[in-house]
Design a protein around this motif. Structure first.
Motif, PDB file in Angstrom:
ATOM      1  N   ARG A  88       0.843  -1.211   0.000  1.00 46.03           N
ATOM      2  CA  ARG A  88       0.000   0.000   0.000  1.00 46.03           C
ATOM      3  C   ARG A  88       0.870   1.250   0.000  1.00 46.03           C
ATOM      4  NH1 ARG A  88      -2.718   3.322   3.971  1.00 46.03           N
ATOM      5  NH2 ARG A  88      -2.012   2.042   5.721  1.00 46.03           N
ATOM      6  N   ARG A  89       0.678   2.104  -1.018  1.00 39.83           N
ATOM      7  CA  ARG A  89       1.424   3.369  -1.101  1.00 39.83           C
ATOM      8  C   ARG A  89       0.724   4.437  -0.268  1.00 39.83           C
ATOM      9  NH1 ARG A  89       4.995   5.998  -4.565  1.00 39.83           N
ATOM     10  NH2 ARG A  89       6.057   3.995  -4.484  1.00 39.83           N
ATOM     11  N   LYS A  90       1.515   5.105   0.576  1.00 41.03           N
ATOM     12  CA  LYS A  90       0.997   6.201   1.388  1.00 41.03           C
ATOM     13  C   LYS A  90       1.992   7.347   1.352  1.00 41.03           C
ATOM     14  CE  LYS A  90      -0.731   7.296   6.020  1.00 41.03           C
ATOM     15  NZ  LYS A  90      -0.971   6.784   7.398  1.00 41.03           N
ATOM     16  N   GLU A  91       1.498   8.563   1.131  1.00 40.36           N
ATOM     17  CA  GLU A  91       2.363   9.739   1.074  1.00 40.36           C
ATOM     18  C   GLU A  91       2.401  10.415   2.449  1.00 40.36           C
ATOM     19  OE1 GLU A  91       4.150  10.598  -1.505  1.00 40.36           O
ATOM     20  OE2 GLU A  91       3.319   9.145  -2.923  1.00 40.36           O
ATOM     21  N   ILE A 198      10.076 -10.083  -3.042  1.00 37.66           N
ATOM     22  CA  ILE A 198       9.766  -8.975  -2.122  1.00 37.66           C
ATOM     23  C   ILE A 198      10.045  -7.642  -2.799  1.00 37.66           C
ATOM     24  CG2 ILE A 198      10.504  -7.829   0.014  1.00 37.66           C
ATOM     25  CD1 ILE A 198      10.936 -10.640   1.210  1.00 37.66           C
ATOM     26  N   LEU A 199      11.181  -7.555  -3.486  1.00 36.36           N
ATOM     27  CA  LEU A 199      11.569  -6.318  -4.160  1.00 36.36           C
ATOM     28  C   LEU A 199      10.596  -5.953  -5.281  1.00 36.36           C
ATOM     29  CD1 LEU A 199      15.424  -6.931  -4.411  1.00 36.36           C
ATOM     30  CD2 LEU A 199      14.274  -5.298  -2.896  1.00 36.36           C
ATOM     31  N   LYS A 200      10.027  -6.966  -5.913  1.00 40.31           N
ATOM     32  CA  LYS A 200       9.158  -6.728  -7.070  1.00 40.31           C
ATOM     33  C   LYS A 200       7.667  -6.776  -6.717  1.00 40.31           C
ATOM     34  CE  LYS A 200      12.570  -8.424 -10.387  1.00 40.31           C
ATOM     35  NZ  LYS A 200      12.881  -7.071 -10.883  1.00 40.31           N
ATOM     36  N   ALA A 201       7.352  -6.754  -5.420  1.00 37.74           N
ATOM     37  CA  ALA A 201       5.942  -6.776  -5.012  1.00 37.74           C
ATOM     38  C   ALA A 201       5.210  -5.585  -5.627  1.00 37.74           C
ATOM     39  CB  ALA A 201       5.842  -6.720  -3.492  1.00 37.74           C
ATOM     40  N   PRO A 202       4.022  -5.784  -6.194  1.00 37.68           N
ATOM     41  CA  PRO A 202       3.266  -4.665  -6.794  1.00 37.68           C
ATOM     42  C   PRO A 202       2.974  -3.585  -5.766  1.00 37.68           C
ATOM     43  CG  PRO A 202       2.247  -6.797  -7.285  1.00 37.68           C
ATOM     44  CD  PRO A 202       3.300  -7.058  -6.260  1.00 37.68           C
ATOM     45  N   ILE A 203       2.910  -2.350  -6.239  1.00 45.03           N
ATOM     46  CA  ILE A 203       2.576  -1.210  -5.384  1.00 45.03           C
ATOM     47  C   ILE A 203       1.181  -0.719  -5.754  1.00 45.03           C
ATOM     48  CG2 ILE A 203       3.202   1.141  -4.706  1.00 45.03           C
ATOM     49  CD1 ILE A 203       6.096   0.422  -5.588  1.00 45.03           C
TER      50      ILE A 203
END
Length: 312
Positions: A88-91, A198-203
């Motif tokens: 989950r992207r959070k700013e 882990i590095l390529k997990a979708p955002i």
């Protein structure tokens, strides 16, 4: 063998230059998984939800056996192998009114990252510089500041290079990182494959869009600080000439070897006998007193503004 002895043994073996080709059984051991759960539970961020809306409270409803079985199934029990759920992207607002992007993994993925971290950390610690302090066990801001004072005051190192890498966590080169782990002796191909996942997990962006990263590592991922330390430091020099050469060489090395871009606006050389350098929330300078070089420090302007904002 106790958990502490297991991790100490990993450290000693790494210190002796051993290579590790079969770490996954240790990562997925009952003891390591339950220790990871206890560590996550003590973290205030464990109640922050990911894209699946679950928290550590949901995991806590299961028995130790169920938690162990679930982790093993997620990591190795499916035909598709381990595939982390979208991050989950959070700013997060910054004092300069810009924002810092956080990537919040789902709670089961955070638990799994902690399992990896506990096994990888002692191996990496055996190779890290004794002058590196960030995100490391049994090291603190106070240790880093004390080391800085000694270098300036007793070591007479009065030129500092302040490096700033543009969007470091967003730009870590995956291939280079995996190669560096291999160089450190971490040669379990199954484990490295799962780190790649882990590095390529979708955002998952706030608008619901999914982005598939080709570089970078989530800023709020539990394993991200350890991976950052694998990739990277602050530099002290004795003369201006040496400083300029070092700055050029490191900038070139970061660009060519690690594919990371240095921010020219924020990267600078500081003579601490004339100007303050900023480090870990302090501004630090050297001045003469009774024929000696003495360090003088204050809270940095940026940190002062941040505290004002927090106290409003």
């Amino acid at each position: 063998m106790s958990e502490e002895n297991t991790y100490n043994e990993l450290y000693e073996r790494a210190k002796n230059g051993e290579h590790f080709t079969d770490l996954m059984p240790l990562v997925l051991s009952r003891e390591n998984i339950l220790l990871a759960y206890r560590n996550i539970k003590n973290n205030t961020g464990s109640k922050t939800t990911g894209t699946d809306k679950l928290t550590i409270v949901d995991i806590g409803k299961l028995t130790p056996e169920e938690v162990t079985a679930k982790v093993r199934y997620i990591v190795s029990g499916t035909k598709r192998s381990y595939r982390p759920k979208p991050v989950r992207r959070k700013e997060i607002p910054k004092p300069n009114r810009s924002t810092r992007p956080l990537g919040i993994p789902c709670i089961w993925d955070r638990l799994i990252q902690q399992c990896f971290k506990q096994v990888l950390e002692p191996i990496c610690e055996a190779h890290f510089s004794k002058h590196s302090y960030g995100f490391r066990p049994n090291r603190s801001v106070e240790n880093a500041i004390s080391d800085t004072y000694q270098r300036m005051q007793r070591g007479h190192l009065h030129y500092v290079i302040e490096f700033d890498i543009k969007g470091f966590f967003d730009n870590v080169n995956h291939t280079k990182l995996i190669r560096q782990m291999w160089t450190l002796g971490i040669r379990d191909k199954h484990l490295l494959g799962k780190i790649k996942r882990i590095l390529k997990a979708p955002i998952k962006m706030p608008n619901g869009q999914l982005i598939y990263p080709t570089k970078g590592t989530p800023q709020d991922g539990i394993i991200s600080p350890l991976l950052a330390n694998i990739v990277l430091n602050r530099i002290f020099c004795r003369t201006k000439t040496a400083t300029q050469k070092t700055k050029f060489a490191i900038t070139q090395w970061l660009s060519e070897r690690l594919k990371l871009e240095v921010s020219q606006e924020k990267t600078r050389v500081v003579n601490v006998k004339r100007s303050y350098c900023e480090f870990l929330g302090f501004k630090i300078k050297v001045h003469s007193k009774s024929g000696k070089q003495v360090v003088k420090s204050h809270i940095s302007d940026k940190q002062f503004k941040r505290k004002l904002l927090l106290n409003r």
